[in-house]
Design a protein around this motif. Structure first.
Motif, PDB file in Angstrom:
ATOM      1  N   PRO A  28       0.816  -1.209   0.000  1.00 36.30           N
ATOM      2  CA  PRO A  28       0.000   0.000   0.000  1.00 36.30           C
ATOM      3  C   PRO A  28       0.851   1.261   0.000  1.00 36.30           C
ATOM      4  CG  PRO A  28      -0.750  -1.554   1.668  1.00 36.30           C
ATOM      5  CD  PRO A  28       0.565  -2.051   1.183  1.00 36.30           C
ATOM      6  N   SER A  29       0.281   2.329  -0.515  1.00 33.78           N
ATOM      7  CA  SER A  29       0.938   3.639  -0.505  1.00 33.78           C
ATOM      8  C   SER A  29      -0.136   4.699  -0.273  1.00 33.78           C
ATOM      9  CB  SER A  29       1.658   3.885  -1.829  1.00 33.78           C
ATOM     10  OG  SER A  29       2.175   5.202  -1.890  1.00 33.78           O
ATOM     11  N   GLY A  66      -4.471  -6.191 -10.121  1.00 33.18           N
ATOM     12  CA  GLY A  66      -4.348  -7.340  -9.238  1.00 33.18           C
ATOM     13  C   GLY A  66      -5.179  -7.177  -7.988  1.00 33.18           C
ATOM     14  N   ASN A  67      -4.552  -7.285  -6.837  1.00 31.82           N
ATOM     15  CA  ASN A  67      -5.233  -7.157  -5.557  1.00 31.82           C
ATOM     16  C   ASN A  67      -5.197  -5.732  -5.004  1.00 31.82           C
ATOM     17  OD1 ASN A  67      -5.928 -10.078  -4.594  1.00 31.82           O
ATOM     18  ND2 ASN A  67      -3.859 -10.215  -5.446  1.00 31.82           N
ATOM     19  N   TYR A  68      -4.782  -4.768  -5.832  1.00 29.56           N
ATOM     20  CA  TYR A  68      -4.622  -3.392  -5.350  1.00 29.56           C
ATOM     21  C   TYR A  68      -5.568  -2.439  -6.080  1.00 29.56           C
ATOM     22  CZ  TYR A  68      -0.570  -4.752  -2.655  1.00 29.56           C
ATOM     23  OH  TYR A  68       0.255  -5.337  -1.729  1.00 29.56           O
ATOM     24  N   VAL A  69      -6.252  -1.614  -5.301  1.00 30.64           N
ATOM     25  CA  VAL A  69      -7.120  -0.588  -5.836  1.00 30.64           C
ATOM     26  C   VAL A  69      -6.470   0.770  -5.589  1.00 30.64           C
ATOM     27  CG1 VAL A  69      -8.498  -0.416  -3.684  1.00 30.64           C
ATOM     28  CG2 VAL A  69      -9.485   0.314  -5.880  1.00 30.64           C
ATOM     29  N   VAL A  70      -6.545   1.652  -6.588  1.00 29.66           N
ATOM     30  CA  VAL A  70      -5.952   2.984  -6.503  1.00 29.66           C
ATOM     31  C   VAL A  70      -7.075   4.006  -6.599  1.00 29.66           C
ATOM     32  CG1 VAL A  70      -4.316   4.615  -7.527  1.00 29.66           C
ATOM     33  CG2 VAL A  70      -3.843   2.143  -7.587  1.00 29.66           C
ATOM     34  N   ASN A  75      -3.897   7.112  -3.815  1.00 27.10           N
ATOM     35  CA  ASN A  75      -3.702   6.184  -2.703  1.00 27.10           C
ATOM     36  C   ASN A  75      -3.867   4.752  -3.202  1.00 27.10           C
ATOM     37  OD1 ASN A  75      -3.505   8.177  -0.482  1.00 27.10           O
ATOM     38  ND2 ASN A  75      -5.609   8.649  -1.089  1.00 27.10           N
ATOM     39  N   THR A  76      -2.921   3.888  -2.866  1.00 30.30           N
ATOM     40  CA  THR A  76      -2.931   2.495  -3.291  1.00 30.30           C
ATOM     41  C   THR A  76      -3.229   1.610  -2.088  1.00 30.30           C
ATOM     42  OG1 THR A  76      -1.303   2.955  -5.014  1.00 30.30           O
ATOM     43  CG2 THR A  76      -1.574   0.660  -4.354  1.00 30.30           C
ATOM     44  N   LEU A  77      -4.290   0.791  -2.189  1.00 32.65           N
ATOM     45  CA  LEU A  77      -4.722  -0.036  -1.066  1.00 32.65           C
ATOM     46  C   LEU A  77      -4.778  -1.501  -1.471  1.00 32.65           C
ATOM     47  CD1 LEU A  77      -6.754   2.743  -1.172  1.00 32.65           C
ATOM     48  CD2 LEU A  77      -7.336   1.830   1.064  1.00 32.65           C
ATOM     49  N   LEU A  78      -4.355  -2.363  -0.558  1.00 35.81           N
ATOM     50  CA  LEU A  78      -4.586  -3.788  -0.713  1.00 35.81           C
ATOM     51  C   LEU A  78      -6.076  -4.025  -0.501  1.00 35.81           C
ATOM     52  CD1 LEU A  78      -3.611  -6.738  -0.984  1.00 35.81           C
ATOM     53  CD2 LEU A  78      -3.175  -6.721   1.488  1.00 35.81           C
TER      54      LEU A  78
END
Length: 483
Positions: A28-29, A66-70, A75-78
């Motif tokens: 995440p970021s 993949g498993n990450y939504v932005v 903001n990058t979330l698992l």
């Protein structure tokens, strides 16, 4: 996070679950609060033209992977919520992106068929490859629909049509039935009911709200049918330590089902169908045992009632099988199994005895969407090719173990850890504490969601691996310590 252009070209190259995991962000970021300034701005713009009361944040779907939504603010979330349990292969899976550029999908999209009257020449092949290949045991006939709600709605209509035909000795409607239905009189408009359960969720259409009972806000101010509400088991966990209590729950609930069938019979309002979820997902992740569901199946058969299993949220592999009801090992299959979400298109499988013989009784303009069927066909191929059901089963076993350990170390903040496969939940002491946790988890880079009164639910994709599981529990532990 991978740049937009690099990601775009990479999507065309990545193949296989391990390659997807390697191509994803490393973690995440978080750049801003969530929702951030851009999401808030977009919500204000949207509010001028569309309702926004349920909008959490806006998503940059081009950057999500993949498993990450932005989100719109970068903001990058698992993501272990995945569009409310709807993404079988995560975001922008390369195989699905490739299908999306195919001539068949493009022509289906721009010249969208009215499938009930003018299906594509390859529609039967698509049904066979996408749906018949994963049909529930004992059920091969299938009807596509737009979504889970419309699948459940038309499944109930199918049950009513069959039930009335049995009353007429297997015959279709006669002139008296056809004439009287136009003024909503008997016999064409019969008194029939559908049995649902406390805590159930089957959709928000006018009909389905009469069997949906997960949250009052869904139902308030809306007229409802006089249909029976049966008890659904409320187990204590761990199951092995509460077997006597849970067995009594099964017995009490089955007795309540029988009593209400008899009561509605006395009211001249026969129960024609029973609709039940394998897991009451929206209502708080409530489970029933194989013994309970076998008992329910037996009751339905005894009374000539259509047994409908709503697999809209549970179907598609997250429980360790394509169909959650496979875990019950029923002596005979359900009459109808509805689906949507992870299976991309809506619809229902049904027993051959329920086939509707007259045209236009189960019908609307679209009757589903061939573009979704094309995507599902590829998704099923990828699921089999990459062993994703087996992976969900093994990762799910570890998920259940870790969730139990997290509860044990939570200092009383967590209770009732439960699940099957990666389809899981845990309870908080209150809904307000659960909601606070969800907000904190999102701020830490874990996108999760609640269900029921006080439960936290997990709905990851099928490309969710041990690597993602480890990160999930690191973030859960971090967030718990901040409560």
């Amino acid at each position: 996070m991978l740049p937009r252009l690099a990601k775009s070209s990479l999507i065309q190259q990545v193949r296989g679950v391990s390659a997807i995991a390697n191509a994803e962000p490393s973690g995440p970021s978080i750049q801003t609060s969530i929702p951030g300034p851009r999401s808030k701005e977009l919500k204000q713009e949207m509010d001028k033209v569309h309702q926004t009361t349920s909008v959490r944040f806006h998503v940059d779907y081009e950057k999500s992977f993949g498993n990450y939504v932005v989100d719109a603010d970068g903001n990058t979330l698992l993501d272990v919520y995945t569009q409310i349990s709807s993404l079988p292969l995560g975001y922008n899976h390369p195989d699905l992106v490739k299908v999306a550029s195919s001539p068949q999908l493009i022509t289906s999209l721009v010249s969208r068929p009215a499938l009930g009257s003018f299906p594509r020449t390859d529609f039967a092949d698509g049904i066979s490859h996408a749906l018949t290949s994963i049909a529930p045991k004992g059920l091969k006939a299938v009807q596509t629909m737009l979504c889970g709600t419309s699948a459940n709605e038309n499944a109930i209509k199918t049950a009513f049509i069959w039930y009335q035909a049995q009353r007429r000795g297997g015959l279709g409607p006669d002139a008296l039935h056809l004439e009287s239905c136009m003024t909503q009189q008997k016999p064409g408009t019969p008194n029939l009911s559908v049995m649902g359960f406390e805590g159930a969720f089957h959709g928000r259409s006018l009909c389905m709200l009469s069997v949906t009972r997960s949250k009052p806000i869904h139902k308030v101010d809306i007229p409802a049918f006089d249909w029976p509400i049966a008890k659904f088991p409320r187990y204590k966990y761990p199951l092995a330590q509460n077997s006597a209590y849970n067995k009594k729950q099964d017995q009490e609930c089955l007795a309540d089902v029988e009593a209400k069938i008899a009561e509605w019979k006395r009211r001249d309002n026969d129960v024609a169908a029973i609709i039940v979820e394998p897991i009451q997902a929206e209502g708080g992740d409530h489970y029933g045992s194989p013994a309970f569901f076998q008992g329910l199946r037996d009751v339905a058969a005894k009374h000539g009632i259509v047994f409908i299993v709503d697999e809209v949220q549970t179907g598609g592999g997250a429980t360790g099988d394509v169909w959650a009801h496979d875990h019950w090992n029923l002596s005979s299959p359900p009459d109808i199994v509805t689906f949507s979400k992870k299976l991309l298109t809506g619809g229902y499988f049904y027993g051959e005895h329920l086939r509707v013989k007259e045209a236009y009784r189960i019908y609307n303009t679209w009757m589903g969407d061939p573009t979704k069927l094309l995507l599902l066909e590829k998704a099923v191929e990828v699921i089999k090719r990459d062993g994703l059901i087996e992976q969900s089963r093994s990762v799910g076993a570890e998920f259940q173990k870790r969730l139990g350990e997290l509860q044990a170390s939570s200092g009383g903040k967590l209770d009732q850890a439960r699940g099957r496969g990666t389809f899981a939940a845990v309870d908080f002491p209150s809904g307000s504490l659960r909601d606070k946790f969800v907000d904190l988890a999102i701020s830490n880079g874990l996108h999760c969601g609640g269900c029921g009164d006080k439960s936290l639910r997990f709905r990851p994709s099928l490309v969710y691996t041990k690597k993602h599981l480890d990160l999930t529990f690191d973030l859960l532990d971090k967030t718990l310590k901040q409560l």
